[in-house]
Structures are given as structure tokens and as C-alpha cells.
Scaffold this motif. Structure first.
Motif, PDB file in Angstrom:
ATOM      1  N   TYR A  84      19.788   1.777  -3.942  1.00 19.93           N
ATOM      2  CA  TYR A  84      19.963   0.334  -4.030  1.00 19.93           C
ATOM      3  C   TYR A  84      18.924  -0.234  -4.989  1.00 19.93           C
ATOM      4  CZ  TYR A  84      16.180   0.550  -0.572  1.00 19.93           C
ATOM      5  OH  TYR A  84      15.007   0.828   0.077  1.00 19.93           O
ATOM      6  N   ALA A  85      19.170  -1.459  -5.431  1.00 21.13           N
ATOM      7  CA  ALA A  85      18.244  -2.140  -6.331  1.00 21.13           C
ATOM      8  C   ALA A  85      17.512  -3.234  -5.585  1.00 21.13           C
ATOM      9  CB  ALA A  85      18.995  -2.726  -7.520  1.00 21.13           C
ATOM     10  N   MET A  86      16.262  -3.453  -5.972  1.00 19.02           N
ATOM     11  CA  MET A  86      15.498  -4.597  -5.472  1.00 19.02           C
ATOM     12  C   MET A  86      15.219  -5.530  -6.644  1.00 19.02           C
ATOM     13  SD  MET A  86      12.029  -4.756  -3.153  1.00 19.02           S
ATOM     14  CE  MET A  86      10.818  -4.433  -4.458  1.00 19.02           C
ATOM     15  N   ILE A  87      15.407  -6.843  -6.407  1.00 18.75           N
ATOM     16  CA  ILE A  87      15.282  -7.858  -7.442  1.00 18.75           C
ATOM     17  C   ILE A  87      14.251  -8.891  -6.991  1.00 18.75           C
ATOM     18  CG2 ILE A  87      16.542  -9.502  -8.892  1.00 18.75           C
ATOM     19  CD1 ILE A  87      17.663  -6.661  -9.049  1.00 18.75           C
ATOM     20  N   TRP A  88      13.344  -9.264  -7.894  1.00 16.41           N
ATOM     21  CA  TRP A  88      12.361 -10.287  -7.562  1.00 16.41           C
ATOM     22  C   TRP A  88      11.938 -11.016  -8.839  1.00 16.41           C
ATOM     23  CZ3 TRP A  88      11.516  -5.119  -7.880  1.00 16.41           C
ATOM     24  CH2 TRP A  88      10.407  -4.640  -8.579  1.00 16.41           C
ATOM     25  N   ASP A  89      11.186 -12.114  -8.680  1.00 14.65           N
ATOM     26  CA  ASP A  89      10.792 -12.873  -9.866  1.00 14.65           C
ATOM     27  C   ASP A  89       9.278 -12.878 -10.040  1.00 14.65           C
ATOM     28  OD1 ASP A  89       9.699 -14.856  -8.234  1.00 14.65           O
ATOM     29  OD2 ASP A  89      11.192 -16.376  -8.739  1.00 14.65           O
ATOM     30  N   SER A  90       8.799 -13.594 -11.033  1.00 10.30           N
ATOM     31  CA  SER A  90       7.385 -13.527 -11.405  1.00 10.30           C
ATOM     32  C   SER A  90       6.465 -14.197 -10.401  1.00 10.30           C
ATOM     33  CB  SER A  90       7.175 -14.147 -12.794  1.00 10.30           C
ATOM     34  OG  SER A  90       7.578 -15.498 -12.808  1.00 10.30           O
ATOM     35  N   ASN A  91       7.011 -14.896  -9.435  1.00 13.69           N
ATOM     36  CA  ASN A  91       6.182 -15.507  -8.382  1.00 13.69           C
ATOM     37  C   ASN A  91       5.977 -14.574  -7.189  1.00 13.69           C
ATOM     38  OD1 ASN A  91       5.630 -18.009  -9.557  1.00 13.69           O
ATOM     39  ND2 ASN A  91       7.598 -18.865  -8.887  1.00 13.69           N
ATOM     40  N   TYR A  92       6.373 -13.315  -7.319  1.00 11.87           N
ATOM     41  CA  TYR A  92       6.415 -12.436  -6.159  1.00 11.87           C
ATOM     42  C   TYR A  92       5.069 -12.274  -5.475  1.00 11.87           C
ATOM     43  CZ  TYR A  92       4.236  -8.526  -8.711  1.00 11.87           C
ATOM     44  OH  TYR A  92       3.356  -7.720  -9.394  1.00 11.87           O
ATOM     45  N   ALA A  93       3.986 -12.209  -6.231  1.00  6.03           N
ATOM     46  CA  ALA A  93       2.679 -11.949  -5.627  1.00  6.03           C
ATOM     47  C   ALA A  93       2.238 -13.086  -4.711  1.00  6.03           C
ATOM     48  CB  ALA A  93       1.638 -11.711  -6.713  1.00  6.03           C
ATOM     49  N   ASP A  94       2.697 -14.295  -5.012  1.00  8.10           N
ATOM     50  CA  ASP A  94       2.350 -15.443  -4.166  1.00  8.10           C
ATOM     51  C   ASP A  94       3.187 -15.504  -2.898  1.00  8.10           C
ATOM     52  OD1 ASP A  94       0.387 -16.403  -5.937  1.00  8.10           O
ATOM     53  OD2 ASP A  94       1.912 -17.404  -7.164  1.00  8.10           O
ATOM     54  N   GLN A  95       4.223 -14.687  -2.826  1.00 10.30           N
ATOM     55  CA  GLN A  95       5.106 -14.674  -1.656  1.00 10.30           C
ATOM     56  C   GLN A  95       4.688 -13.636  -0.609  1.00 10.30           C
ATOM     57  OE1 GLN A  95       7.792 -16.768  -1.412  1.00 10.30           O
ATOM     58  NE2 GLN A  95       7.406 -17.651  -3.436  1.00 10.30           N
ATOM     59  N   LEU A  96       3.887 -12.658  -1.006  1.00 12.31           N
ATOM     60  CA  LEU A  96       3.684 -11.467  -0.188  1.00 12.31           C
ATOM     61  C   LEU A  96       3.067 -11.761   1.176  1.00 12.31           C
ATOM     62  CD1 LEU A  96       2.355  -9.114  -3.003  1.00 12.31           C
ATOM     63  CD2 LEU A  96       4.638  -9.091  -1.980  1.00 12.31           C
ATOM     64  N   GLU A  97       2.015 -12.556   1.216  1.00  9.70           N
ATOM     65  CA  GLU A  97       1.291 -12.738   2.469  1.00  9.70           C
ATOM     66  C   GLU A  97       2.137 -13.432   3.518  1.00  9.70           C
ATOM     67  OE1 GLU A  97      -3.211 -13.909   3.913  1.00  9.70           O
ATOM     68  OE2 GLU A  97      -2.522 -14.557   1.931  1.00  9.70           O
ATOM     69  N   LYS A  98       2.989 -14.363   3.115  1.00 10.12           N
ATOM     70  CA  LYS A  98       3.784 -15.127   4.083  1.00 10.12           C
ATOM     71  C   LYS A  98       4.827 -14.262   4.797  1.00 10.12           C
ATOM     72  CE  LYS A  98       7.902 -16.680   1.630  1.00 10.12           C
ATOM     73  NZ  LYS A  98       8.812 -17.808   1.382  1.00 10.12           N
ATOM     74  N   PHE A  99       5.181 -13.109   4.206  1.00 12.86           N
ATOM     75  CA  PHE A  99       6.196 -12.253   4.822  1.00 12.86           C
ATOM     76  C   PHE A  99       5.698 -11.595   6.101  1.00 12.86           C
ATOM     77  CE2 PHE A  99       8.057 -11.568   0.348  1.00 12.86           C
ATOM     78  CZ  PHE A  99       8.915 -12.638   0.505  1.00 12.86           C
ATOM     79  N   HIS A 100       4.406 -11.506   6.272  1.00 13.75           N
ATOM     80  CA  HIS A 100       3.779 -11.022   7.509  1.00 13.75           C
ATOM     81  C   HIS A 100       4.269  -9.624   7.888  1.00 13.75           C
ATOM     82  CE1 HIS A 100       1.224 -12.389  10.909  1.00 13.75           C
ATOM     83  NE2 HIS A 100       1.762 -11.319  11.457  1.00 13.75           N
ATOM     84  N   MET A 101       3.973  -8.668   7.028  1.00 18.00           N
ATOM     85  CA  MET A 101       4.344  -7.286   7.290  1.00 18.00           C
ATOM     86  C   MET A 101       3.367  -6.645   8.272  1.00 18.00           C
ATOM     87  SD  MET A 101       7.031  -7.078   5.389  1.00 18.00           S
ATOM     88  CE  MET A 101       7.397  -5.323   5.230  1.00 18.00           C
ATOM     89  N   LEU A 102       3.783  -5.516   8.846  1.00 22.92           N
ATOM     90  CA  LEU A 102       2.950  -4.788   9.800  1.00 22.92           C
ATOM     91  C   LEU A 102       2.575  -3.415   9.251  1.00 22.92           C
ATOM     92  CD1 LEU A 102       4.756  -5.450  13.213  1.00 22.92           C
ATOM     93  CD2 LEU A 102       2.918  -6.760  12.148  1.00 22.92           C
ATOM     94  N   GLY A 103       1.611  -2.773   9.930  1.00 23.11           N
ATOM     95  CA  GLY A 103       1.256  -1.395   9.619  1.00 23.11           C
ATOM     96  C   GLY A 103       0.745  -1.234   8.206  1.00 23.11           C
ATOM     97  N   CYS A 104       1.105  -0.109   7.571  1.00 19.40           N
ATOM     98  CA  CYS A 104       0.559   0.220   6.260  1.00 19.40           C
ATOM     99  C   CYS A 104       1.051  -0.714   5.171  1.00 19.40           C
ATOM    100  CB  CYS A 104       0.870   1.667   5.903  1.00 19.40           C
ATOM    101  SG  CYS A 104       2.625   2.060   5.836  1.00 19.40           S
ATOM    102  N   ALA A 105       2.149  -1.457   5.396  1.00 25.63           N
ATOM    103  CA  ALA A 105       2.664  -2.377   4.386  1.00 25.63           C
ATOM    104  C   ALA A 105       2.010  -3.751   4.459  1.00 25.63           C
ATOM    105  CB  ALA A 105       4.174  -2.535   4.544  1.00 25.63           C
ATOM    106  N   LYS A 106       1.173  -3.982   5.437  1.00 26.89           N
ATOM    107  CA  LYS A 106       0.562  -5.287   5.652  1.00 26.89           C
ATOM    108  C   LYS A 106      -0.215  -5.764   4.424  1.00 26.89           C
ATOM    109  CE  LYS A 106      -2.378  -7.689   9.047  1.00 26.89           C
ATOM    110  NZ  LYS A 106      -1.365  -8.615   9.537  1.00 26.89           N
ATOM    111  N   PHE A 107      -0.204  -7.039   4.161  1.00 26.40           N
ATOM    112  CA  PHE A 107      -0.998  -7.636   3.093  1.00 26.40           C
ATOM    113  C   PHE A 107      -2.450  -7.661   3.539  1.00 26.40           C
ATOM    114  CE2 PHE A 107      -3.065 -10.975   0.762  1.00 26.40           C
ATOM    115  CZ  PHE A 107      -2.463 -11.003  -0.477  1.00 26.40           C
ATOM    116  N   GLY A 108      -3.312  -6.931   2.847  1.00 24.14           N
ATOM    117  CA  GLY A 108      -4.707  -6.837   3.244  1.00 24.14           C
ATOM    118  C   GLY A 108      -4.895  -5.804   4.347  1.00 24.14           C
ATOM    119  N   PHE A 109      -6.140  -5.465   4.608  1.00 24.25           N
ATOM    120  CA  PHE A 109      -6.448  -4.468   5.643  1.00 24.25           C
ATOM    121  C   PHE A 109      -5.966  -4.955   7.013  1.00 24.25           C
ATOM    122  CE2 PHE A 109      -9.457  -2.472   8.685  1.00 24.25           C
ATOM    123  CZ  PHE A 109      -9.179  -1.151   8.400  1.00 24.25           C
TER     124      PHE A 109
END
Length: 494
Positions: free
Chosen positions: A316-341
Motif C-alpha cells: 500500500y501507499a502512504m501519502i502526506w504533506d509538508s506539514n507532517y512533522a507538526d502533526q506527529l505529536e497530536k496523534f498520540h502513538m504508543l510504545g516504540c512509535a511514540k513521539f519522544g521518549f
């Protein structure tokens, strides 16, 4: 032909998470232990381990409802598991994590840090704050494999590298030892108290995957555990052991592949996580090879690979735009994918750097229009333009009209340049294995224990089924270490 016979109390096969713990526990219980490893170094000791009520969690004020967690795990597997084993893990997980902290980490200036944050808004994929991370500064991981190996040596455990299991020796219903091989010379190790199999599943063995889990070869384009060839499981089957009949596996959705890859032509074995895209696990727009969205991107890692397996080509393909880095923290990932330690990417810049390295390699492409991006990804232009337009309208409406993704995990695609890549699964390990009882004894086909034969880690079954529950961070490594510790204790009692 064997040239000699060596005697010990307990023989442990495989020096990874489960084997190291099994050897340590058996030695502490007074047994003489030989630990063999077919490679020239120990396996990777996982840095995050799940537990209920560990000392680190007590210090952090983290409380987990055991009954709720155990039932969640059983339900996640549709009860295709032995719930008794889930309870045994829950009851013993904290002792194992505490042992690592007290005996391996603290003497070297490190400790366990409890990760208290496991908020996931979806009631279906509830998160649990089970994670305990090895650290010195509470800001980054510290590896403890070398310290553990030093403990093993200092406690007179006979650790033998480049030594592989050839076959188990069984007399009547008792396993009495094994034939092993070092430098093409075989010899016998007699184990008076027991043999513990900790060789780590079969994800590196394509023939066993074809036989036991053929879909894994289509879902996955990478195997991140190249030493796991199924030797422990197959050796046990030859002496009458019972194996799980349905597959289980841990898959991560971070496998970057060249555009045009076909899954039946690629199963790349790597121990260095080559072409591992960290944002691949983030809930950006994902489309099939026809440019159409096909699932909720806000599901556990493995689920997107499961969904892609129902689509043409499996990738599959993943598509994103140039603002992606500003979106990462709000997604609230868990485990090894988490934003920050305790995630592995400590900052926004780290994610950007990781993405840019794959731009340079050509595994990520960018363009100023969605149509141009589609062309570079070999996707139907009209279909992808339509899909992106619908995605942006969903964001405006604050509703995912197609698949119900939570709004806080939605993001628009409206700022050029636009980015895209082709992704497939990365299998971290198979999780179906030999059936065991509450003492980690391997069962035969009549569900009776084979005397003096034990197993732990990914060689042992009955604990997982189907997909890995990643909303319980650190569970696979904790399962390995906890059951390894129990296997070592029970073997030493014989």
C-alpha cells in the motif's frame, strides 16, 4: 558421530530474552547450567518490558486492573489462547521486571522507568500503561545486554556461542539432553533436570512459513529476526510435542520498499532494521495500489497489514504533506512509535531526518501535485486525486465518513510538496509455538507433559493468536522474559 558427553543439570537452548532469563533463574535455584547460542553473540535484549505492579510502576503511581487486562488480551485473541497462561504472566511479570532492575540495571547505574501514558481514545483498542523502560536519565534508553552477559559469566553459567541444537534425546517420555554442534563437530549434552528451548520462533525459515503461515510471506517484505529458524520447535515436534495449529505473529507497518516491488519476490532478512520508516506507523492517509483508501489508519500496527492483505498486491501507499512533522505529536502513538521518549524518535527533527534519508535513497518521493505524486508512485492519478480530495473534506467535516478514524488522528493533505512511499509489513517474529502447561512444560499430542522438556519465548505457544496486541506495550518481551524465568525455576526443581 558424537565425540564426547558433557553433563549438566539444565541445558538452555538460545541466548535471547527468554534463554538468558531461564539460565539465570535456573542458576539462582542452584542448578548447574549450560546455555548454548548458535550465533556468535547473545540475542537482542528488549529495552521495554510490560508488567503489572512493578516497582517502577509503584514509584510512578501507575495502577493496572489485572482482570481487565487479562480479559482484554483474551478477547483480542477471540479466546484462541490459554487464559491460564495469561494469568500466570500477569501474576509473575512484575517479579521479572524487578529482577532485571535489581540485578542487571542498578549495579550499572540504571533503572526501570514506568511509562504512565497509554491514552487511546478508541474503546475498541484500549491502551494499558504496562511499559517499563531501561534508562539512566529518564530521557533515553540504555542497552543492558552486555551487563546481562557479564552476570551470566560471573555466576558460572557455561555460555557457549556458535553452538547449535541438532536434536533432542528422549528416553521413554523423558528428554535427557541433546546433540549439539560446534564448528561442525557434534557432541552430547546430558541434562539431568531439563532442557529449555528458547530459540525464538521460525520467522527466518521460509519453508516453515510456507507450511504454517503462508500469508506471512505475502504480508511481509522484511524479516527483522534472521536468527529465528524454528530449530527449537522442529526439534520438539520430532519427540512428540504439540504445536499451536493457527499462526500468530508480530508485524510492524514500517517496511519501505522500492516502487514496483512485488511481495512474492521480496522477503529481505535484516538484523539492522534496514529501510524502517518510523512514520509508517502513524495514521496518515494510506491507499491500496489502485489509489483507494481501504481501512482506518488509526488501528494497531499489524491491522493495516492485515487489511492490505485483502487488497491487490498486498502493498500500500502512504501519502502526506509538508506539514507532517507538526502533526506527529497530536496523534498520540504508543510504545516504540511514540513521539519522544520512550519512543525511539526523540524529537520532530529526528522524524524529519529519518524521512529525509529515504528521500535520498529514492524510497520516498515528493511532488508539487497529487497527480504528479501518483505518477511517481505508479498509482492511478485520477483515483488518488479523488481520494485525497475526499480525505481533505473529511477533515473539514471533522468526520471520517468512510472508516471512522478519530478526528485527532486525521490530517489534511493541502500543503505542497506532497510525499508518498510504498509500504509493506515487517515481521518481528512468529508467536505461535509449542503448547505448554502452567509449569512451562512442553505438552505432547495427548496434552500430557513431556518430562524434563520446557520452553519459553516465541518457541512457546498458547499465549498469542493472530495479531500482536501492541496497545499493551512491551508484552512480547515480557512474555519471553517472564516465562523464561519460570521455566528456569521449574527445571531446576526436577
Amino acid at each position: 558421530m558424537t565425540k564426547e558427553i558433557i553433563k549438566t543439570d539444565v541445558l538452555v537452548v538460545g541466548a535471547g530474552d527468554s534463554g538468558m532469563m531461564a539460565a539465570a533463574a535456573a542458576r539462582e535455584a542452584g542448578a548447574k547450567v549450560i546455555l548454548i547460542e548458535k550465533e556468535n553473540k547473545i540475542g537482542l535484549m528488549r529495552l521495554s518490558n510490560a508488567a503489572i505492579n512493578s516497582n517502577a510502576q509503584k514509584r510512578a503511581g501507575v495502577s493496572i486492573n489485572k482482570a481487565e487486562l487479562v480479559e482484554y488480551l483474551a478477547s483480542f485473541a477471540q479466546h484462541n489462547v490459554d487464559q491460564k497462561l495469561l494469568n500466570i504472566w500477569a501474576d509473575n511479570s512484575s517479579e521479572t521486571v524487578n529482577w532485571v532492575e535489581d540485578n542487571i540495571l542498578k549495579p550499572n547505574g540504571a533503572h526501570m522507568r514506568s511509562e504512565p501514558d497509554a491514552m487511546v481514545t478508541s474503546p475498541i483498542y484500549h491502551g494499558f500503561p504496562t511499559e517499563n523502560d531501561s534508562t539512566i536519565d529518564d530521557k533515553s534508553y540504555v542497552s543492558y545486554g552486555a551487563w546481562f552477559q557479564e552476570w551470566i559469566i560471573n555466576h558460572n553459567i557455561d555460555l557457549r556461542f556458535n553452538t547449535k541444537l541438532v536434536k533432542l534425546i528422549k528416553e521413554k517420555n523423558t528428554v535427557t539432553g541433546a546433540i549439539v554442534e560446534t564448528n561442525n563437530e557434534s557432541y552430547q549434552i546430558t541434562a539431568t533436570k531439563g532442557v529449555i528451548l528458547c530459540t525464538g520462533g521460525y520467522s527466518a525459515n521460509k519453508e516453515l512459513l510456507k507450511k504454517w503461515n503462508p500469508e506471512a510471506l505475502k504480508k511481509n517484505v522484511y524479516n527483522d529476526s534472521p536468527r529465528n529458524n524454528g530449530s527449537g520447535i522442529t526439534a520438539a515436534l520430532k519427540v512428540g510435542a504439540l504445536r499451536d495449529q493457527e499462526p500468530a505473529e508480530c508485524i510492524f507497518d514500517r517496511g519501505l520498499v522500492p516502487i514496483g516491488t512485488k511481495t512474492d519476490e521480496m522477503f529481505y532478512q535484516t538484523e539492522t532494521y534496514e529501510n524502517w520508516l518510523w512514520i509508517g506507523s502513524y495514521p496518515f492517509l494510506k491507499v491500496n495500489l489502485r489509489g483507494q483508501r481501504f481501512a482506518n489508519e488509526s488501528v494497531p500496527y499489524q491491522f493495516i497489514s492485515n487489511a492490505a492483505a485483502k487488497e491487490p498486491g498486498y502493498l500500500y501507499a502512504m501519502i502526506w504533506d509538508s506539514n507532517y512533522a507538526d502533526q506527529l505529536e497530536k496523534f498520540h502513538m504508543l510504545g516504540c512509535a511514540k513521539f519522544g521518549f520512550p519512543g525511539y524518535m526523540p524529537s520532530k527533527q529526528a522524524f524529519i531526518n529519518d524521512t529525509n534519508q529515504y528521500l535520498k535513497k529514492g524510497l520516498i518521493v515528493k511532488a508539487d501535485t497529487i497527480a504528479e505524486l501518483a505518477k511517481k508512485l505508479h498509482l492511478p492519478e485520477e483515483a488518488l486525486v479523488k481520494t485525497v480530495k475526499k480525505q481533505n473534506q473529511n477533515y473539514i467535516d471533522h468526520i471520517d465518513h468512510e472508516f471512522g478514524k478519530e478526528f485527532y488522528r486525521m490530517s489534511p493533505i493541502n500543503q505542497k510538496p506532497y510525499y508518498g512511499c510504498i509500504l509493506g509489513g515487517r515481521i518481528l517474529g512468529t508467536l505461535d509455538g509449542l503448547r505448554v502447561n502452567e509449569k512451562m512444560e512442553v505438552l505432547d499430542t495427548n496434552y500430557n507433559p513431556i518430562n524434563h522438556l520446557f520452553t519459553a519465548g516465541n518457541d512457546s505457544g498458547g499465549f498469542f493468536w493472530g495479531s500482536y496486541p501492541d496497545r499493551v506495550p512491551g508484552l512480547a518481551s515480557s512474555h519471553a522474559q517472564t516465562f523464561g524465568r519460570l521455566a528456569g525455576k521449574y527445571a531446576a526443581k526436577n
